[in-house]
Design an enzyme around this catalytic site. Sequence first.
Site, PDB file in Angstrom:
ATOM      1  N   GLY A 126      -1.899 -38.984 -73.096  1.00  0.00           N
ATOM      2  CA  GLY A 126      -1.142 -39.572 -72.006  1.00  0.00           C
ATOM      3  C   GLY A 126      -2.058 -40.006 -70.881  1.00  0.00           C
ATOM      4  N   SER A 127      -1.686 -39.664 -69.653  1.00  0.00           N
ATOM      5  CA  SER A 127      -2.459 -40.092 -68.481  1.00  0.00           C
ATOM      6  C   SER A 127      -3.316 -38.965 -67.903  1.00  0.00           C
ATOM      7  CB  SER A 127      -1.514 -40.641 -67.402  1.00  0.00           C
ATOM      8  OG  SER A 127      -0.526 -39.680 -67.073  1.00  0.00           O
ATOM      9  N   PHE A 151       0.907 -47.605 -74.376  1.00  0.00           N
ATOM     10  CA  PHE A 151       2.026 -47.746 -73.439  1.00  0.00           C
ATOM     11  C   PHE A 151       1.668 -48.689 -72.289  1.00  0.00           C
ATOM     12  CE2 PHE A 151       2.606 -43.025 -74.578  1.00  0.00           C
ATOM     13  CZ  PHE A 151       3.257 -43.330 -75.765  1.00  0.00           C
ATOM     14  N   GLN A 238       2.303 -45.252 -53.119  1.00  0.00           N
ATOM     15  CA  GLN A 238       2.967 -46.554 -53.138  1.00  0.00           C
ATOM     16  C   GLN A 238       3.542 -46.853 -54.514  1.00  0.00           C
ATOM     17  OE1 GLN A 238       1.309 -49.884 -51.017  1.00  0.00           O
ATOM     18  NE2 GLN A 238       1.703 -51.290 -52.707  1.00  0.00           N
ATOM     19  N   GLU A 239       2.801 -46.527 -55.570  1.00  0.00           N
ATOM     20  CA  GLU A 239       3.286 -46.792 -56.923  1.00  0.00           C
ATOM     21  C   GLU A 239       4.584 -46.032 -57.188  1.00  0.00           C
ATOM     22  OE1 GLU A 239       0.180 -46.038 -59.760  1.00  0.00           O
ATOM     23  OE2 GLU A 239      -1.334 -46.940 -58.461  1.00  0.00           O
ATOM     24  N   ARG A 265      40.717 -52.050 -65.922  1.00  0.00           N
ATOM     25  CA  ARG A 265      41.039 -51.292 -67.129  1.00  0.00           C
ATOM     26  C   ARG A 265      42.341 -50.498 -66.943  1.00  0.00           C
ATOM     27  NH1 ARG A 265      41.118 -50.592 -72.535  1.00  0.00           N
ATOM     28  NH2 ARG A 265      40.488 -48.511 -73.206  1.00  0.00           N
ATOM     29  N   GLY A 336      34.324 -45.909 -71.832  1.00  0.00           N
ATOM     30  CA  GLY A 336      34.727 -45.463 -73.156  1.00  0.00           C
ATOM     31  C   GLY A 336      33.818 -46.049 -74.219  1.00  0.00           C
ATOM     32  N   GLY A 361       4.142 -40.858 -63.836  1.00  0.00           N
ATOM     33  CA  GLY A 361       4.051 -39.403 -63.716  1.00  0.00           C
ATOM     34  C   GLY A 361       5.416 -38.814 -64.022  1.00  0.00           C
TER      35      GLY A 361
END
Length: 378
Positions: A126-127, A151, A238-239, A265, A336, A361
Site C-alpha cells: 500500500g502506501s 492503484f 490539504q489532500e 413514490r 427499495g 489514508g
Amino acid sequence: MDADLEQLRDTARRFYERECVPHEKRWTEQQHADRDIWLKAGAAGLLCAGIPEQYGGGGGDFRHEAVICEEQARAMVNAFSNNVHSGIVAHYLLAYGSEAQKQRWLPRMATGELVAAIALSEPGIGSDLQRMKTHARRDGDHYVVSGSKTFITNGLHANLICLAVKTDPAAGAKGVSLLMVETEGSEGFRRGKLLEKLGQKTQDTAELFFDEVRVPTDQLLGDEEGKGFGQLMQQLPQERLIIAVGAVATMHRALDETITYVRERQVFGQPLMSMQNTRFKLAECATQATVARSFVDDCIGRLLRGELDATTAAMAKWWATDTNVRIVDECLQFFGGYGYMTEYPIARLYADVRVSKIYGGTNEVMKEIIARSVERGR
C-alpha cells in the site's frame, strides 16, 4: 462564497453537465474518459485554479478548487481526477519545485496538455513509504528508477507523474524522495491494465511499471534527496480536506435524489415522504450533512489562514467520508429494489463512495493520527 466563486460554480456545473454527464455510460464501458476532456477542462479554466497566474493557473486559492471539486462530485463525474491533478500534484510543484520546474510543467498542466498523477502505493504494501521498494540510483546526471506502483488515479492518461522512490534504501523514511517523471519517450516505462473496480468505473486507475527508467536529476522535487516524506506529510492536510469536500457534496446529492423520489413514490396509497420513518431518517441525514458542511467549511477557513493541522484534517477526512457512506446507504434503502439498479444515480453513488474510506489514508489510519494527538494531550 462571493460573486467570483458563484460564477466559477456556475461555469463548473455547466461544464460537467454538458461535457461529461452525457458520456458517462460510454466512459464506464471503456473504463476511462476520452483524453480530450482534459483539454476541454483546461480551456474552461477548471484546471489549476489555485495556482498563480504567472504559472498559467487561475490565480485563485483553495476555495476555488473546492468549488470545482464540489461540482464534479455533485455531477457524479469520476472520469478524470482534477483533485489529483490540480489539488495535489500542482501544489507539490508550487511548494517544492524550482522556478524552472514550475515554468516547465504548471502552464501545461493548466491547459490539460499534461495530465498529472501521484504514484505512492505499491503492490503488497500500500502506501507504507518506509517499506517502499521502488528505488532510484544515481548515475551521472540521471536517476535510474526501477519498481512498480498500483492503484494510480489518472494512470492511463498521466504523462507527468510525481513518483515516490527510495534514493537511500537504508534510511527508512529519510531515504524517500519525489521525482517528477515525464512518461513520453521514457524507455522502460509501461502501464499495466486498467483495474476492475467496485465503483468509480469511469476513472482510469492503473498499475505503473518502471524498468531502469532514466530520469534527469534536475527532475528531483526539492533541493536535495531525502525530502520526500516531509513533503508528503506537509501536503496531506490539504489532500485530506479535498476528500472531505467531495464527500460533503456527494451526501447532499444523495439527499436531493432521495427527497425527489420519496415525494413521488406511493406506498400503501400515500407518498413515502408522509411516513414517519422516512421523515425522521431524512431529518437525521439532513442534520448530519449540514454538520459535515459546517465542519468542512471551518477547515477550509483554517487552511486559508495556514492553521489546518494534520489532526483536524484527519478528523474531517474520516468523519466526512464515513458520514457520506452512511447517508448514501440510508438513502438507497428508500428506493427499495430500484436502489439496486445502476440506472438510478443512488446505486452508482453507493458503489462510488465506499472507496473514500480507503484512499487518502484509510479511516483507521485517520483515527490513529487523532488518537496520538489525544494521547499527547492536544
